[in-house]
Scaffold this active site. Structure first.
Site, short mmCIF file in Angstrom:
data_model
loop_
_atom_site.label_atom_id
_atom_site.label_comp_id
_atom_site.label_asym_id
_atom_site.label_seq_id
_atom_site.Cartn_x
_atom_site.Cartn_y
_atom_site.Cartn_z
N LYS A 20 0.83 -1.35 -0.07
CA LYS A 20 -0.14 0.12 0.09
C LYS A 20 0.83 1.30 0.01
CE LYS A 20 -0.42 0.15 5.07
NZ LYS A 20 0.23 1.20 5.18
N THR A 21 1.99 1.33 0.57
CA THR A 21 3.17 2.25 0.55
C THR A 21 3.41 2.75 -0.64
OG1 THR A 21 3.66 1.70 2.90
CG2 THR A 21 5.23 3.45 1.74
N ASP A 212 -3.66 7.38 4.96
CA ASP A 212 -2.83 6.00 5.31
C ASP A 212 -3.70 5.26 6.30
OD1 ASP A 212 -1.36 3.68 5.00
OD2 ASP A 212 0.20 4.57 5.67
N GLU A 213 -3.60 4.01 6.41
CA GLU A 213 -4.31 3.35 7.63
C GLU A 213 -5.48 3.94 8.10
OE1 GLU A 213 -3.00 0.72 8.06
OE2 GLU A 213 -0.63 0.78 8.22
N GLN A 243 -7.14 -5.39 9.40
CA GLN A 243 -6.25 -4.68 10.30
C GLN A 243 -6.49 -3.60 11.10
OE1 GLN A 243 -2.29 -5.12 8.74
NE2 GLN A 243 -2.94 -5.27 6.68
N ARG A 611 2.42 -11.23 10.09
CA ARG A 611 3.81 -10.41 10.16
C ARG A 611 4.88 -11.36 9.58
NH1 ARG A 611 2.29 -6.09 9.36
NH2 ARG A 611 0.54 -7.37 9.06
#
Length: 747
Positions: A20-21, A212-213, A243, A611
């Protein structure tokens, strides 16, 4: 498509490990390449680290000149920047202080003491959490006191004074020209709501807003974004509902779930390819999250290798769990020749780290605990920063309280309490009392009065230099002239030496900051003339907004990472150990009262699984000490929800031969939690074959399962600790512990 769709509202659902970044970075770069003025782009993140990474990538794509002018940073840092420009509108000076959680707690403790409030009933954390919740929901202190429903809730919880304490806390912060983290959001909202001209100004300024997020936004952030983007609705949000794990901080998953309801014309894009994890890990994660009802459906997939199945580790106790995990890490290190920093151990609560730490220390495996005391929270660092803060903002009462008698200068506790009483009675800041002791009839003897005058003169002399010299020059002057460095140099203990080294490290950081070049000045962002002087007040502004996620100790090299799952969000590790998978621990007992809470726990489990890049281990204990009592534990329901084709039950864990058949059953087969409890504890370490180990001597040719054929060039140690240096044609020389290496002798 997600990058090029720049007009109108856009939602990008980015699954774990989907890059996503990269989407956000290329979207900003695309806007700049279209000719959009960088000053008209607002990009909001949740950590300074994420903002820095994005800016660095954009610089590589479009160059530094444009990238540095994009309004990019955390919600708190960007809104603090706006507030410093417009602070006068809401009765604050532009040099207001920003209180961290420690400052807020110290202030609340003082308020409770001064007002004779029982701090066992009204604990500082409880009161501050209530205040934070109110601010997140955009409720001011006056509105709180006028709200009958809130008053009824407080009465029913036997804490009727919460509203009054909120009002006192709010008054004290304003008197000190200080805002806490929640104020940065609340005051931004209030300012935009009360002053339509300012709202219009920033709506026109920020033509394109990226977030973001988005799943982690709270109500205050949601409302501010809605206001800022109301004009053009060029709002792009990126996130993953799967998330969303910060409800306890006020995050509202409904913000992302209802985005298309808020913006019916919104376009939706899904990033479903995972670039991080193996097929086994991705498949396991999908099988978990599908059980949640409230979600935006997506099917995460990957082109990565199949990878090993998830290894289940069952222990008799939490102590044995620590030993099994530590042994497994040691075995992987020796067999695969990998570094400590490839491993992470994740847990639901910080208290679980004790048994893990003890086991790692026994094997001399270095580790680092995330969420421990960060550099900027150490006492000596906060002491020097308090001097910096009082020089920039004389009204900062928490900074004043910290350093008025440090190093000791004869302004004792009784005098300090007297100053507080006089200031409260007059309704002024404590600094005003110190500046004008006669006018406010401060009752102290002549000796103390002289010491107060000397202190005030010293602070004012420091303050003169703040705007005239760079941050490092002023910081060095304050550190030496205040007596802090002299005080620490007189302490020759190892702790004293360490504290002095930390002060030196802080000064080094300030020097590096001072030499980085130009700095945007509040109110002059759109002007080409910028100051080349990076001053101390600007440094403080950056430091005040640093979080644990943005800091890293200088001695972190090659250590196993230990942290809660919440702290692990956004990170990734080749090898992950997820410990404590037991009912009432994970999922937490507090989450079992509602479906919404249980689904958040499941999302937390999903985050933990994703993770891992290469290998994932999940452990649980049959017995665990809680509050001094040994409690029988039941394996977590989440283990049953994992697709069984993704799980591995090692031979040493099986109590019956039939268990080996269970491990290869088709997807529809799901062993019950009762079956899991029957498995024997796993002894991770391989069996030690003394006869083979004795035959391994220099010159012997051997074969390793991973490294292939090699020749022994040296041996060291004896018995179970015997090691061999082996030269392999494929990878060169390796040091192997024979207990775990499982070498095959060829000659």
């Amino acid at each position: 498509m997600a990058v090029e769709a720049v007009e109108g509202p856009v939602m990008v659902i980015a699954g774990a490990g989907s890059g996503k970044t990269r989407v956000l970075t290329y979207r900003v770069a695309h806007l700049l390449n279209m000719g959009i003025d960088p000053f008209n782009i607002l990009a909001l993140t949740f950590t300074n680290k994420a903002a820095r990474e994005m800016k660095d990538r954009i610089i590589k794509l479009v160059g530094n000149a444009d990238a540095k002018n994009v309004w990019m940073g955390t919600f708190h840092s960007v809104f603090a920047r706006i507030l410093r420009i417009e602070a006068g509108r809401i009765g604050y000076p532009s040099n207001f202080s920003i209180y961290d959680s420690d400052d807020s707690k110290r202030l609340m403790k003082a308020i409770l003491k001064e007002n004779n409030v029982n701090d066992k009933v009204y604990t500082p954390n409880l009161v501050l959490n209530r205040i934070s919740s109110a601010k997140t929901n955009l409720i001011t202190a006056d509105e709180y006191l006028a709200n009958d429903q809130l008053k009824l809730q407080d009465d029913m919880s036997a804490k009727p004074m919460l509203g009054q304490l909120y009002k006192i806390y709010d008054t004290r912060c304003k008197r000190a020209s200080a805002m806490d983290f929640d104020d940065l959001l609340l005051n931004t909202y209030l300012m935009l709501k009360r002053f339509p001209d300012l709202l219009l100004k920033y709506q026109h300024k920020f033509s394109f807003v990226l977030v973001d997020e988005y799943q982690d936004t709270n109500h205050a952030q949601y409302m501010i974004l809605k206001m800022l983007s109301a004009n053009d609705e060029n709002l792009c949000v990126v996130g993953d509902d799967a998330q969303s794990i910060y409800a306890f901080r006020g995050a509202n998953i409904q913000n992302i779930l209802n985005f298309k309801r808020d913006y019916p014309d919104a376009r939706e894009f899904k990033l479903e390819q995972n670039y991080r994890s193996t097929k086994s890990i991705v498949k396991a994660a999908n099988s978990i999250i599908v059980n949640n009802k409230d979600q935006i459906f997506k099917e995460i997939w990957t082109d990565n290798d199949q990878g090993d199945r998830i290894t289940l580790i069952k222990a008799n106790s939490d102590g044995e769990e620590g030993s099994l995990v530590a042994n497994s890490i040691f075995e992987n290190k020796m067999n695969l020749q990998i570094n400590n920093d490839a491993f992470a151990i994740l847990y639901r609560t910080n208290a679980q780290s004790r048994s893990i730490e003890e086991a790692l220390r026994r094997l001399n495996i270095p580790y680092r605990i995330y969420g421990g005391l960060s550099f900027y929270n150490r006492k000596e660092i906060k002491d020097l920063l308090a001097y910096f803060r009082i020089c920039v903002n004389h009204k900062d009462e928490e900074a004043l309280r910290r350093i008025i008698n440090y190093p000791t200068r004869g302004i004792g506790k009784t005098t300090q309490e007297n100053i507080v009483v006089v200031a409260d009675k007059a309704g002024v800041s404590q600094w005003e009392v110190l500046e004008n002791p006669h006018r406010f009839a401060l009752n102290v003897n002549s000796g103390t009065l002289n010491r107060i005058n000397a202190f005030v003169t010293m602070i004012k002399s420091f303050a003169v230099h703040v705007k005239q010299k760079n941050a490092y020059e002023v910081a060095r002057l304050i550190a030496t002239s205040s007596g802090i460095i002299k005080e620490l140099r007189e302490d020759s203990t190892p702790e004293g030496i360490s504290r002095l080294e930390n002060i030196e490290e802080l000064l080094n950081a300030i020097k590096e900051y001072s030499e980085q070049g130009t700095e945007l000045v509040p109110g002059q962002e759109d002007k080409e003339e910028q100051t080349s002087l990076r001053t101390l007040d600007l440094f403080l502004q950056e430091v005040a907004l640093i979080t644990d996620a943005d800091t890293k100790d200088k001695d972190d090299a090659d250590k196993v990472s230990l942290m809660t799952i919440h702290a692990a969000k956004g990170l990734e590790f080749p090898y992950v150990y997820l410990v404590g998978l037991e009912e009432n621990l994970f999922p937490s007992i507090q989450s079992l009262n509602s479906r919404a809470d249980l689904e958040e726990e499941r999302r937390l489990f999903y985050v933990a699984i994703t993770r891992a890049e290469k290998r994932l281990y999940i452990s649980y204990a049959e017995n665990r000490y809680r509050w001094g009592n040994l409690t029988i534990c039941e394996p977590s329901r989440f283990i049953e929800e994992i697709d069984q084709a993704c799980l591995e039950y090692p031979q040493r864990m099986r109590s019956q031969p039939i268990a080996s058949e269970k491990a290869v059953q088709p997807k529809s087969f799901k062993p019950s939690v009762k079956n899991l409890t029957k498995m024997n504890s796993q002894n991770i370490g391989g069996a030690y074959d003394k006869d083979i180990a004795d035959k391994i001597q220099p010159g012997v040719e051997v074969e390793h399962a991973r490294f292939g054929r090699g020749k022994v060039i040296g041996v060291d140690g004896a018995g179970a600790s015997k090691k061999a240096a082996v030269f392999f044609k494929s990878v060169g020389q390796k040091q192997l512990l024979l207990k775990y290496a499982k070498l095959k002798i060829l000659n």
